[in-house]
Design a protein around this motif. Structure first.
Motif, mmCIF file in Angstrom:
data_model
loop_
_atom_site.group_PDB
_atom_site.id
_atom_site.type_symbol
_atom_site.label_atom_id
_atom_site.label_comp_id
_atom_site.label_asym_id
_atom_site.label_seq_id
_atom_site.Cartn_x
_atom_site.Cartn_y
_atom_site.Cartn_z
ATOM 1 N N LEU A 31 29.332 -16.258 -90.187
ATOM 2 C CA LEU A 31 28.127 -15.460 -89.947
ATOM 3 C C LEU A 31 27.090 -15.756 -91.012
ATOM 4 O O LEU A 31 25.882 -15.677 -90.772
ATOM 5 C CB LEU A 31 28.457 -13.963 -89.960
ATOM 6 N N ASP B 124 25.616 -19.228 -90.266
ATOM 7 C CA ASP B 124 24.675 -19.011 -89.150
ATOM 8 C C ASP B 124 23.334 -18.509 -89.678
ATOM 9 O O ASP B 124 22.271 -18.934 -89.221
ATOM 10 C CB ASP B 124 25.206 -17.927 -88.193
ATOM 11 N N ASN B 125 23.408 -17.605 -90.626
ATOM 12 C CA ASN B 125 22.214 -16.950 -91.148
ATOM 13 C C ASN B 125 21.250 -17.959 -91.773
ATOM 14 O O ASN B 125 20.038 -17.889 -91.577
ATOM 15 C CB ASN B 125 22.645 -15.917 -92.198
ATOM 16 N N HIS C 100 15.192 -15.840 -88.631
ATOM 17 C CA HIS C 100 15.293 -14.431 -89.010
ATOM 18 C C HIS C 100 14.345 -14.022 -90.142
ATOM 19 O O HIS C 100 14.135 -12.850 -90.381
ATOM 20 C CB HIS C 100 16.738 -14.081 -89.403
ATOM 21 N N LEU D 171 13.834 -10.087 -90.931
ATOM 22 C CA LEU D 171 14.713 -9.499 -91.934
ATOM 23 C C LEU D 171 14.057 -9.520 -93.315
ATOM 24 O O LEU D 171 14.294 -8.646 -94.136
ATOM 25 C CB LEU D 171 16.036 -10.284 -91.959
ATOM 26 N N PRO E 50 23.302 -6.582 -96.154
ATOM 27 C CA PRO E 50 23.549 -5.409 -95.299
ATOM 28 C C PRO E 50 23.506 -5.762 -93.807
ATOM 29 O O PRO E 50 24.276 -5.215 -93.020
ATOM 30 C CB PRO E 50 22.405 -4.454 -95.659
ATOM 31 N N MET E 51 22.608 -6.681 -93.446
ATOM 32 C CA MET E 51 22.512 -7.028 -92.026
ATOM 33 C C MET E 51 23.766 -7.759 -91.558
ATOM 34 O O MET E 51 24.340 -7.448 -90.511
ATOM 35 C CB MET E 51 21.273 -7.902 -91.796
ATOM 36 N N ILE E 52 24.216 -8.721 -92.344
ATOM 37 C CA ILE E 52 25.371 -9.512 -91.908
ATOM 38 C C ILE E 52 26.637 -8.656 -91.939
ATOM 39 O O ILE E 52 27.504 -8.780 -91.073
ATOM 40 C CB ILE E 52 25.495 -10.783 -92.780
ATOM 41 N N ALA F 22 26.647 -5.457 -91.370
ATOM 42 C CA ALA F 22 26.534 -4.562 -90.209
ATOM 43 C C ALA F 22 26.882 -5.318 -88.924
ATOM 44 O O ALA F 22 27.537 -4.783 -88.023
ATOM 45 C CB ALA F 22 25.120 -3.990 -90.131
ATOM 46 N N GLN F 23 26.433 -6.573 -88.877
ATOM 47 C CA GLN F 23 26.748 -7.436 -87.738
ATOM 48 C C GLN F 23 28.266 -7.600 -87.617
ATOM 49 O O GLN F 23 28.854 -7.450 -86.541
ATOM 50 C CB GLN F 23 26.066 -8.782 -88.012
ATOM 51 N N ALA G 22 30.552 -5.592 -88.750
ATOM 52 C CA ALA G 22 31.134 -4.305 -88.350
ATOM 53 C C ALA G 22 30.927 -4.057 -86.858
ATOM 54 O O ALA G 22 31.812 -3.547 -86.170
ATOM 55 C CB ALA G 22 30.516 -3.174 -89.170
ATOM 56 N N MET G 23 29.759 -4.419 -86.361
ATOM 57 C CA MET G 23 29.476 -4.246 -84.929
ATOM 58 C C MET G 23 30.359 -5.171 -84.084
ATOM 59 O O MET G 23 30.746 -4.827 -82.970
ATOM 60 C CB MET G 23 28.011 -4.581 -84.640
ATOM 61 N N LEU H 162 33.032 -15.067 -82.785
ATOM 62 C CA LEU H 162 31.723 -14.809 -82.190
ATOM 63 C C LEU H 162 31.706 -15.105 -80.696
ATOM 64 O O LEU H 162 31.224 -14.305 -79.894
ATOM 65 C CB LEU H 162 30.672 -15.670 -82.903
#
Lengths: 343, 343, 343
Positions: free
Chosen positions: B151, B154-155, B161, B165, B297-299, B301-302, B304-305, B311
């Motif tokens: 992830l 990917d970022n 982004h 972001l 925090p975004m990754i 949260a991703q 966790a989601m 993927l």
């Protein structure tokens, strides 16, 4: 993983269960509530209500019974439901019974029997008479540990660690140089160390008033199933008889909460300077510090590194000092296997 | 989930392993301890003792060896046991050996080889010469992230982004308007952006002293297995040759701790205002803020989601910007599959 | 464990979703994002982006659409992707659609339909007209609980607990002495208590200005699937008609977050002293204290003791007060079974 059930475990120090307080404690994965009757007798009952599984230790004492905190059912010392507020006139059903565990108060501790109640025989409890010898000074402590209880008995049975883990408190090179005898006698495992004409560690040298002196010293550990241990540490003049020296007699009792967490009860007694309360306070502080700041973090880290509670599955390399721990582990495994075969 | 093993991962920045300090770090789920010899050479060893699985990073250096914190076994740089206090006179058993991992110090980092040691070839490490070019100013950071490492690659491979972001720090509409070229060359994936005659984001405009000016700018990302990336960002006068502009050359190295946690090492270099230490401090602060307060925090949260690390099992909708990340993921999957087929 | 899907759950109090704020909330294990349009209409959408699974509630509102915080995709109130920054000119693919959940704003709450959208019928929502009767004073609260939602409906349906769990706030012996009628009518379960000529508890006696007085009082609870409850508490002169007394009308709505966590929405209304804002504040404080400091810790402890969400598998002993909870549990189980049989 299985536990040995038909044996005595320490549920609490006697002083932990006082007045009308309820002490909740999980033992061998079972919730227990501990309390005293007005008579002073201590009682151990199933810790969760059979109605809606509320934790009974959150309740209170009413008329010498435990009252459930949620719907008010009351349970006697025998575990019988004595009052059901939802049918106050009628008889309480027999099924409203909670389990009472055999409990024995001895040596300043409450001993619980987690197996078949009818097999609960006080005579099966090893003798620790010195714990209630009023001529001795006594200290005691309780530590909660996130590690399997056998890692903790290993720790006491292999005191080869003191020079390293307790380097600045208890450590001395004498431990490694000790003449060590491991003995198995029935279900008892002993590991006795004799350290002749050598220097002892910082704290113990102070305690025995032998700083900078060579002494003869001994460190004798005994293990009994499931996880009950005595540790005798003493020293005397070089060449002197052991009887002429001074000793501390200590116990280390481990009670599994779960497979990976342990209630650790320890106590120490001494026959010298017994009125020196300041010394007692120092010994309590020193023991608590060593166990809490040195042993506990290491054993918890060890447990975390293992990621399992089955030590042997990881194929540990064995050293000389593992003889006693391995004897104890095999003895316990054999006892558990035998218990399960007959039960 | 499997990791690529026969490749170099960053275990630590060189500066993290200093003096006699022991650095414990879990890599690909294996506990590692990192240290330096008196010679200055860095060494990576198995992080848990083979005796009782104590974490070796809690130990200390004795005579240039690691001493286990629990029972005092000592291990050399090669992983051989050099001293067993429980048999100080005798030979130490061959089985008392801990694994030594090939370790390469280059580019200011310690590179560890988690696969077959005999296949550890320094030539397999991609070149990041600018990281040790002393004419350049350099900053570096380490961030621990609760997300799968892919992830995180990917970022960086989909910088679409940044406008969202990093809206107030790096964002600009130019990124979306960029001419983007994705290229796969063997096991290397590139994603190059060319932003002609456009405005750049707030922080970078300040850095390159181009606030409020149109520039030609480029943003070139390269990925090599397993998760090694360069990011070049530069700008010049509109119509000017790229050579006449200024650039920062950056790396983003991701090392899996576990399937869902990652060690993230990043560094940046620049060839301009190299003596401006205040600028370096600002860039370090800006980078740390962006990665810690925006990306991380975004990754996480991703992750966790997603509730999984696979993927593709979640059937994500693909956008144009996913071309490069998907090429990288497929390349890595192919390499892992090939490694497992032969191993 | 399964949830009933074709029914209305409270997703939030209306006041929780205001302005351009995005509220992320997991319901029946699904991430949801709640928001209002400029028109004031509230909308519930799938809470994670279909591209890279970023949590949409971390995004922001742009042109009355939700913009994903990661790569900037925008979604309309209908869940259609209205803008893709990575292909700003082209059409957005149909597959870039997020799920819109039927949402109904009524009674000061946002009601979400987690089942088949075409079956979402506002008429299926039970009537709670008093919640929007402007002649009444109203208070409301939200509590997050680490317990299964059925344990929480059990709690309200068996108010036999108030004398014990709420001993000093709501408890009185009258509850146990009450004449209790349990009635099942279709999918509705009622448990009505009539407490004639008796004293009421401390807080309610103050509220109704009946301290130290005997009254006739009633406590009527109604449950509707899945976990929607009203609780009416009132009192009047001994022998007086119910219409001559005073009442509070309350609701307790439980919405499962997961199997073991619950969003708990409660509200209360009263028809007396409606302009007394200080009284409202006291009632809000009292209710919050009772639910947060008394019910919540007990139910969470109960859940922890159970270690499962299937109450019946633990063979609980049933008391008189369990009649209503068991009716509700069986009704819900039957509805879930029927839904799954047809779905």
């Amino acid at each position: 993983m299985s536990f040995l059930r038909n044996c005595w475990y320490v549920a609490a120090w006697s002083k932990e269960v006082v007045g009308e307080q309820l002490l909740g404690r999980r033992i061998l994965n079972e919730p227990i509530v501990l309390r005293r009757l007005q008579s002073g007798e201590a009682v151990a009952l199933q810790g969760r209500c059979p109605h809606r599984f509320a934790p009974l230790h959150m309740g209170k004492i009413v008329n010498d019974d435990i009252q459930c905190p949620y719907h008010g059912l009351r349970f006697s010392a025998e575990g019988a439901c004595t009052f059901n507020p939802q049918a106050p006139e009628g008889p309480t059903p027999k099924s409203l019974q909670i389990k009472r565990y055999p409990l024995l108060e001895k040596y300043g501790a409450l001993w619980i029997w987690m197996g078949e109640p009818k097999r609960a025989d006080p005579a099966l409890l090893p003798a620790y008479d010195f714990l209630e010898d009023e001529r001795l000074a006594r200290i005691e402590g309780y530590i909660y540990s996130k590690a399997n209880y056998e890692l903790m008995t290993d720790n006491i049975l292999d005191l080869g660690h003191v020079d390293f883990l307790h380097e600045t408190s208890l450590g001395c090179e004498a431990t490694a140089r000790a003449k060590t005898i491991v003995a198995v006698n029935g279900n008892t495992v002993r590991c006795d160390r004799w350290m002749a004409n050598d220097f002892q560690g910082p704290l113990t040298s102070v305690l025995f008033e032998r700083v900078g002196q060579r002494v003869d010293a001994w460190l004798d550990v005994q293990w009994d199933a499931p996880a009950l241990m005595t540790l005798i540490f003493g020293m005397t003049d070089v060449g002197g008889a052991r009887e002429t020296g001074l000793e501390t007699l200590n116990v280390h009792f481990m009670t599994p909460e779960t497979e990976t967490t342990t209630h650790y009860f320890w106590a120490g007694t001494r026959s010298f300077r017994t009125d020196d309360h300041e010394l007692s306070a120092q010994m309590l502080e020193g023991g608590t510090a060593a166990f809490t700041l040195e042993d506990k973090p290491m054993i918890e880290a060890q447990q975390a590194m293992m990621g399992t509670t089955d030590l042997f599955s990881l194929k540990p390399i064995m050293l000389a000092g593992d003889a006693a721990p391995v004897h104890a582990r095999r003895t316990l495994a054999r006892l558990i296997e035998a218990e399960q075969a007959t039960g």
